[in-house]
Structures are given as C-alpha cells and as structure tokens.
Write a protein that holds these residues in place. Structure first.
Motif, PDB file in Angstrom:
ATOM      1  N   LEU A  54       0.827  -1.205   0.000  1.00  0.00           N
ATOM      2  CA  LEU A  54       0.000   0.000   0.000  1.00  0.00           C
ATOM      3  C   LEU A  54       0.863   1.257   0.000  1.00  0.00           C
ATOM      4  O   LEU A  54       0.573   2.228  -0.721  1.00  0.00           O
ATOM      5  N   LEU A  55       1.913   1.264   0.809  1.00  0.00           N
ATOM      6  CA  LEU A  55       2.808   2.423   0.861  1.00  0.00           C
ATOM      7  C   LEU A  55       3.440   2.673  -0.508  1.00  0.00           C
ATOM      8  O   LEU A  55       3.485   3.810  -0.988  1.00  0.00           O
ATOM      9  N   GLU A  56       3.925   1.609  -1.129  1.00  0.00           N
ATOM     10  CA  GLU A  56       4.564   1.745  -2.437  1.00  0.00           C
ATOM     11  C   GLU A  56       3.558   2.234  -3.479  1.00  0.00           C
ATOM     12  O   GLU A  56       3.841   3.120  -4.288  1.00  0.00           O
ATOM     13  N   GLU A  57       2.360   1.680  -3.432  1.00  0.00           N
ATOM     14  CA  GLU A  57       1.312   2.039  -4.395  1.00  0.00           C
ATOM     15  C   GLU A  57       0.902   3.507  -4.255  1.00  0.00           C
ATOM     16  O   GLU A  57       0.800   4.234  -5.250  1.00  0.00           O
ATOM     17  N   GLY A  66      12.261  -4.018  -1.525  1.00  0.00           N
ATOM     18  CA  GLY A  66      11.239  -3.795  -2.531  1.00  0.00           C
ATOM     19  C   GLY A  66      10.507  -2.476  -2.403  1.00  0.00           C
ATOM     20  O   GLY A  66       9.644  -2.167  -3.223  1.00  0.00           O
ATOM     21  N   LEU A  67      10.850  -1.687  -1.375  1.00  0.00           N
ATOM     22  CA  LEU A  67      10.114  -0.444  -1.126  1.00  0.00           C
ATOM     23  C   LEU A  67      10.941   0.798  -1.419  1.00  0.00           C
ATOM     24  O   LEU A  67      10.477   1.723  -2.074  1.00  0.00           O
ATOM     25  N   ALA A  68      12.182   0.818  -0.917  1.00  0.00           N
ATOM     26  CA  ALA A  68      12.963   2.054  -0.921  1.00  0.00           C
ATOM     27  C   ALA A  68      13.749   2.246  -2.217  1.00  0.00           C
ATOM     28  O   ALA A  68      14.199   1.283  -2.842  1.00  0.00           O
ATOM     29  N   HIS A  69      13.901   3.508  -2.603  1.00  0.00           N
ATOM     30  CA  HIS A  69      14.848   3.856  -3.661  1.00  0.00           C
ATOM     31  C   HIS A  69      16.256   3.994  -3.082  1.00  0.00           C
ATOM     32  O   HIS A  69      17.239   3.656  -3.736  1.00  0.00           O
ATOM     33  N   LEU A 124       0.460   8.943  -6.063  1.00  0.00           N
ATOM     34  CA  LEU A 124       0.284  10.316  -5.579  1.00  0.00           C
ATOM     35  C   LEU A 124       1.562  11.147  -5.661  1.00  0.00           C
ATOM     36  O   LEU A 124       1.587  12.291  -5.213  1.00  0.00           O
ATOM     37  N   ASN A 125       2.649  10.555  -6.211  1.00  0.00           N
ATOM     38  CA  ASN A 125       3.967  11.196  -6.203  1.00  0.00           C
ATOM     39  C   ASN A 125       4.342  11.621  -4.770  1.00  0.00           C
ATOM     40  O   ASN A 125       4.812  12.725  -4.520  1.00  0.00           O
ATOM     41  N   LEU A 126       4.112  10.714  -3.847  1.00  0.00           N
ATOM     42  CA  LEU A 126       4.301  10.959  -2.420  1.00  0.00           C
ATOM     43  C   LEU A 126       5.700  10.529  -1.998  1.00  0.00           C
ATOM     44  O   LEU A 126       6.100   9.387  -2.203  1.00  0.00           O
ATOM     45  N   ALA A 127       6.457  11.439  -1.402  1.00  0.00           N
ATOM     46  CA  ALA A 127       7.751  11.077  -0.826  1.00  0.00           C
ATOM     47  C   ALA A 127       7.510  10.341   0.489  1.00  0.00           C
ATOM     48  O   ALA A 127       6.577  10.664   1.226  1.00  0.00           O
TER      49      ALA A 127
END
Length: 291
Positions: A202-205, A226-229, A210-213
C-alpha cells in the motif's frame, strides 16, 4: 543529490537532551543524534535503518519538532524554508498537512472512544474543510486503502478493527490531507508477515500514484529492498552509510551495514548454521569503536 531538488533537506542535525531534563545526578547534555544530513526528493522513498536506540525515530520526530524537551541544532529545510525556529503557525500548517506521520502502534495512535470517521476526517476539519466534504474525502481515502464498506465503517470504533485494518485507518488519516511527504515510523512492527506485506504494498502504491515522498523508519533491513529507492543507515546516533538500495546490498561499506545484511536469515542456509550477528562484524572489522 542537488539540495535544490529536495523537498526535505536536513543538514548537520544534532538532537540532545539538556542536562536539566536528565535524571537527577547526571550533568551535561546527552547527545542523541549527532551531525545527521539527509535529503528527500518529491516522490522518493528513503528508508532510515538502524537498531533500536540508534536515533532514527528521534530524527523523524525532530522533522516535525514533536518533542519540545529536546534541543535541536543544525538545519531542517522544507521546500527551501527553514523549519527549525519557524513560527508555530508555520509548523501547524506543515504538520499533518504537507508532512504527515504514521506512528508505530496503530492502536495507541487511534483514540478508542472516537469513531474511525471522526479520526480520519480530523486533519481536514482542523484546516477548515466543511464537515460534509471532509467526511466524503475520508470515505474516499478509506476505500482507496482497501477498507471494505468504507462508508458504513466510518461509524465503527478502532477496537472493532483488526491490526491490519487499523493500520490502514492510520494511513488514511495521514494521507487524507494529501501531504507531499509521509513519515512512516516502523508501521509494520506489530503486524504479522502477511499483513506487513499488504501495508508495504500500500505504501509503495500510494507513493507511486500520488507522487508521495516517503521516509520509512525501520530496524529491519530485509523489508526495504522492494520499497525504498535509497537507504540511509544509522548507528549510535550517526548516519554511517547512504546509498541507492541495490548498491547498498551489493556493496555495503560500513561494518555495521555489513552486519545488518549478514544477519538477515536466508532460506538456503542449513537450519543448524548459527546466524552471524551485527556484533560479530563490528568486532571482526574493528568497527565497534567508530561510526
């Protein structure tokens, strides 16, 4: 990274507990976070990783200045404007509006005697959004985050929800005002593995759509791949390593980072094999006395 590209730019942040606030008999300030610098771009997901007591949650809370007893030094810049020392009205506009935070335990983050609807709509109501519109947006956000029969469940109480659904409610309250940065402080700690995966998805989606940081705080390096850049590693109040996520796993430099990666359980290991600990790496590589 060019600091001009950053939404949030932290430079040389020091967090300390003044001597007068310490336990009787202890003199002098206690430094909790020492010289931390970190920047986050729009839409970027950054994981701040470290063991309990490393200072990662204090760093996150310091961005919104949630601990008035602590002394903050350095710079915390939001969209080019300094937050440290900013007027209260500026902080009130930023908190929950432009920057939102999810806390570790959804059951303690939610008020047990207020309905779900009241709590999800609250960030809008305190900003003057009419009640009908605020509740409509709350229903929309709960539905977006996969809460079944969202309109009906607006009248329910936190105790009537499972742990995973409570975490979705907390996320809905954090996202309903459409922030640009979400700080997630160990949001999966109290959840089972299956629900952890749902929350991370959900966080990733939401970040992508939403272009959410996102600033994701965790002690578990295994869940950030799998989540962080980008991953920033904290050790004893200091930032000791920061790299893109793939590069960090492939070429960790600091002994503490190598210890975190080396102590992750692997399915291909013999069950009788003793897992390496972080302390093993620190002692072996002489990293116990430097950060």
């Amino acid at each position: 990274m060019n600091d001009g590209d950053a939404l949030l730019c932290i430079k040389n942040l020091a967090v300390s507990l003044p001597g007068r606030e310490r336990i009787a008999g202890r003199d002098g300030d206690l430094t909790l976070v020492d010289g931390l610098s970190l920047a986050i771009r729009p839409g970027e997901r950054v994981a701040l990783v470290g063991e309990s007591g490393s200072g990662k949650s204090l760093t996150a809370r310091s961005i919104l200045q949630l601990d008035p007893l602590l002394r903050l030094e350095g710079s915390i810049s939001w969209k080019g404007a300094e937050l440290l020392g900013a007027p209260r009205r500026v902080l009130q506009r930023v908190r929950g509006g432009e920057i939102s935070m999810i806390f570790q335990d959804p059951m303690t983050a939610l008020n047990p005697v207020l309905t779900i609807g009241e709590q999800v709509a609250e960030p809008l109501l305190v900003r003057g959004v009419p009640r009908r519109k605020a509740h409509a947006r709350a229903v929309e956000m709960l539905d977006r985050l996969g809460v079944p029969k969202a309109r009906e469940r607006m009248r329910a109480y936190p105790g009537q929800f499972s742990g995973g659904m409570r975490q979705r409610v907390v996320m809905a309250a954090a996202l309903v005002a459409r922030p640009q940065l979400l700080i997630a402080d160990e949001p999966t700690t109290a959840l089972d593995v299956r629900v952890q995966e749902q929350v991370l998805d959900l966080l990733e989606e939401q970040s992508r759509e939403l272009n959410l940081a996102v600033l994701f705080i965790t002690h578990d390096l295994a869940i950030v791949a799998g989540l962080a850049h980008r991953v920033a590693v904290m050790f004893r109040g200091r930032l000791v390593e920061e790299k893109p996520v793939d590069e960090l796993f492939e070429r960790p430099e600091h002994p503490y980072t190598r210890g975190l990666i080396g102590s992750i359980p692997r399915l291909d290991l013999d069950p009788d094999t003793r897992l390496t600990t972080v302390e093993d790496y620190l002692v072996l590589e002489g990293g116990a006395h430097h950060a």
